[in-house]
Design a protein around this motif. Structure first.
Motif, PDB file in Angstrom:
ATOM      1  N   GLY A  28     -22.391  -9.194  89.312  1.00 18.70           N
ATOM      2  CA  GLY A  28     -23.864  -8.339  89.349  1.00 18.70           C
ATOM      3  C   GLY A  28     -24.617  -8.242  88.123  1.00 18.70           C
ATOM      4  N   TYR A  29     -23.991  -8.830  86.947  1.00 14.83           N
ATOM      5  CA  TYR A  29     -24.940  -8.728  85.703  1.00 14.83           C
ATOM      6  C   TYR A  29     -26.082  -9.557  85.786  1.00 14.83           C
ATOM      7  N   ALA A  30     -27.071  -9.631  84.886  1.00 14.33           N
ATOM      8  CA  ALA A  30     -28.242 -10.418  84.743  1.00 14.33           C
ATOM      9  C   ALA A  30     -27.604 -11.131  83.274  1.00 14.33           C
ATOM     10  N   VAL A  31     -27.783 -12.255  83.190  1.00 13.00           N
ATOM     11  CA  VAL A  31     -27.320 -13.481  82.100  1.00 13.00           C
ATOM     12  C   VAL A  31     -28.438 -13.940  81.451  1.00 13.00           C
ATOM     13  N   ARG A  32     -28.252 -13.690  79.980  1.00 14.77           N
ATOM     14  CA  ARG A  32     -29.241 -14.517  79.203  1.00 14.77           C
ATOM     15  C   ARG A  32     -28.383 -15.405  78.323  1.00 14.77           C
ATOM     16  N   GLY A  33     -28.498 -16.683  78.476  1.00 15.49           N
ATOM     17  CA  GLY A  33     -27.875 -17.684  77.733  1.00 15.49           C
ATOM     18  C   GLY A  33     -28.572 -18.449  76.738  1.00 15.49           C
ATOM     19  N   THR A  34     -28.082 -18.789  75.438  1.00 20.11           N
ATOM     20  CA  THR A  34     -28.397 -19.724  74.561  1.00 20.11           C
ATOM     21  C   THR A  34     -28.009 -20.822  74.621  1.00 20.11           C
ATOM     22  N   VAL A  35     -28.938 -21.765  74.327  1.00 18.95           N
ATOM     23  CA  VAL A  35     -28.649 -23.313  74.208  1.00 18.95           C
ATOM     24  C   VAL A  35     -29.504 -23.909  73.311  1.00 18.95           C
ATOM     25  N   ARG A  36     -28.882 -25.032  72.632  1.00 17.80           N
ATOM     26  CA  ARG A  36     -29.795 -25.729  71.557  1.00 17.80           C
ATOM     27  C   ARG A  36     -31.081 -26.295  72.183  1.00 17.80           C
ATOM     28  N   ASN A  37     -31.093 -26.884  73.266  1.00 11.44           N
ATOM     29  CA  ASN A  37     -32.180 -27.505  74.082  1.00 11.44           C
ATOM     30  C   ASN A  37     -32.178 -27.425  75.499  1.00 11.44           C
ATOM     31  N   LYS A  38     -33.175 -26.796  75.850  1.00 12.14           N
ATOM     32  CA  LYS A  38     -33.275 -26.636  77.490  1.00 12.14           C
ATOM     33  C   LYS A  38     -33.507 -28.088  78.161  1.00 12.14           C
ATOM     34  N   LYS A  39     -33.804 -29.002  77.607  1.00 15.71           N
ATOM     35  CA  LYS A  39     -34.232 -30.044  78.248  1.00 15.71           C
ATOM     36  C   LYS A  39     -33.277 -30.976  78.243  1.00 15.71           C
ATOM     37  N   THR A  40     -32.002 -30.872  78.501  1.00 15.32           N
ATOM     38  CA  THR A  40     -31.110 -31.932  78.585  1.00 15.32           C
ATOM     39  C   THR A  40     -30.251 -32.190  79.888  1.00 15.32           C
TER      40      THR A  40
END
Length: 358
Positions: A28-40
């Motif tokens: 039930g959580y909202a999740v924020r995730g980090t990535v190096r590059n979204k467009k992969t």
């Protein structure tokens, strides 16, 4: 935490991190995730997979191109983040310059903690959430040392001092696996040191898992970028060699148990009024195991591939080893039986088999 509380998962497209994000979304959580590059392509695959676990508005991604630079995570921690699961870390068994991995692992952890601590100081402002806990993904390699005497039982109180010493002694001649062990050990040390120096009131947890197996949430492209020990199963399933014995390979934990323990650590902090709590857990689901056991499971459970999966020496167990690993504390936090090796291997192979039939 109430439903839709926000958790930050760094390196969300990683093997363990993807499962961790899915576990939080299902809870039930909202999740924020980090990535190096979204467009992969791999990030696209991750998002499509994670979208199965929420209602369409509980997942967001933030680009952090270089985790080792100052202020790298400032944007990621802003807002109403209540908990952080720090899983982003460099992983390479072929790196020849230890300074590269050591710097990235240590600076990435320092940068994340600095941003988190700064944000926690601002959380008293109206409209801001209360950042309460940070979970750091360490490794059994920060605990296990082959120089401990016979009969030693490894627990959360142990530290691997040998790997960092080997890096100092060998420099660029250090084997890749030792560089990895040293970088993870150094990163966890700085996690505790910075938090102590800053006298933070955040609740901090370090998880130190054994080699992690279990079904990938999605298959990366190229397949060679699979997590190391899962790649062992993939290779054996496709006719590759049975890996050599090693003390670390005598242990394992399933990725789903690791992800659930991240959630349990966060929710334990939510249910407690304690501030500034420090916890370290050793995660071992089963030990001793051997690579041969994985091959045996594959040949029994997938008879249609017996001509491809190498036979090795059926029934061979791990060579006599007197070291033991006590994961009692983590087992109590998990609150159920660990997922066993057989299920972990079978469920992994089913993912690989399914990809072949698509």
């Amino acid at each position: 935490m109430a439903a839709r509380s926000l958790v930050l998962v760094t390196g969300i497209n990683g093997y363990i991190a993807a499962h961790t994000a899915a576990t939080f979304l299902k809870a039930g959580y909202a999740v924020r995730g980090t990535v190096r590059n979204k467009k992969t392509p791999n990030v696209d695959s991750l998002v499509r997979t994670l979208n199965q676990y929420h209602d369409g508005n509980r997942l967001e991604l933030v680009e952090v191109p270089d985790i080792s630079v100052d202020d790298a995570f400032d944007r990621a921690v802003q807002g109403c983040v209540q908990a952080i699961a720090h899983l982003a870390s460099p992983v390479s068994m072929t790196e020849t310059d230890p300074a590269t991995m050591m710097r990235a692992a240590v600076q990435g952890t320092t940068s994340l903690l600095t941003s988190a601590l700064a944000e926690s100081q601002r959380e008293r402002e109206p409209g801001r959430g209360a950042l309460k806990s940070v979970v750091f993904m360490s490794t059994i390699s920060a605990i296990f040392s082959p120089f401990q005497p016979a009969g030693h039982v490894f627990t959360e109180t142990d530290w691997n001092d040998a790997a960092e010493e080997e890096v100092r002694r060998l420099g660029k001649d250090t084997p890749g696996y030792v560089i990895y062990q040293a970088s993870k050990t150094a990163a966890e040390r700085v996690f505790w040191r910075v938090s102590k120096e800053k006298n933070t009131r955040l609740n901090l947890t370090a998880l130190c898992p054994a080699p992690v197996l279990g079904p990938p949430l999605y298959l990366p492209d190229p397949i060679s970028s699979l997590s190391m020990r899962v790649k062992d199963i993939y290779d054996m399933f496709h006719g590759g060699p049975i890996p050599e014995f090693s003390p670390i390979r005598s242990t394992f934990v399933d990725v789903r148990d690791v992800a659930e323990l991240v959630l349990k650590a966060v929710e334990k902090d939510k249910d407690s009024q304690t501030q500034g709590c420090r916890e370290r857990y050793l995660l071992v689901g089963e030990s001793p195991i051997s690579p041969q056991q994985m091959a045996d499971v594959l040949r029994v459970e997938f008879p249609q591939r017996r001509d491809r999966i190498r036979e090795g020496i059926p029934g061979q167990t791990y060579p006599d080893m007197t070291w033991r690993f006590d994961a009692t504390r983590a087992g109590m936090l998990l609150g159920r039986d660990w997922i066993g090796l057989r299920q972990s291997v079978v469920d992994s192979a089913k993912v690989f088999l399914g990809a072949e039939t698509v």
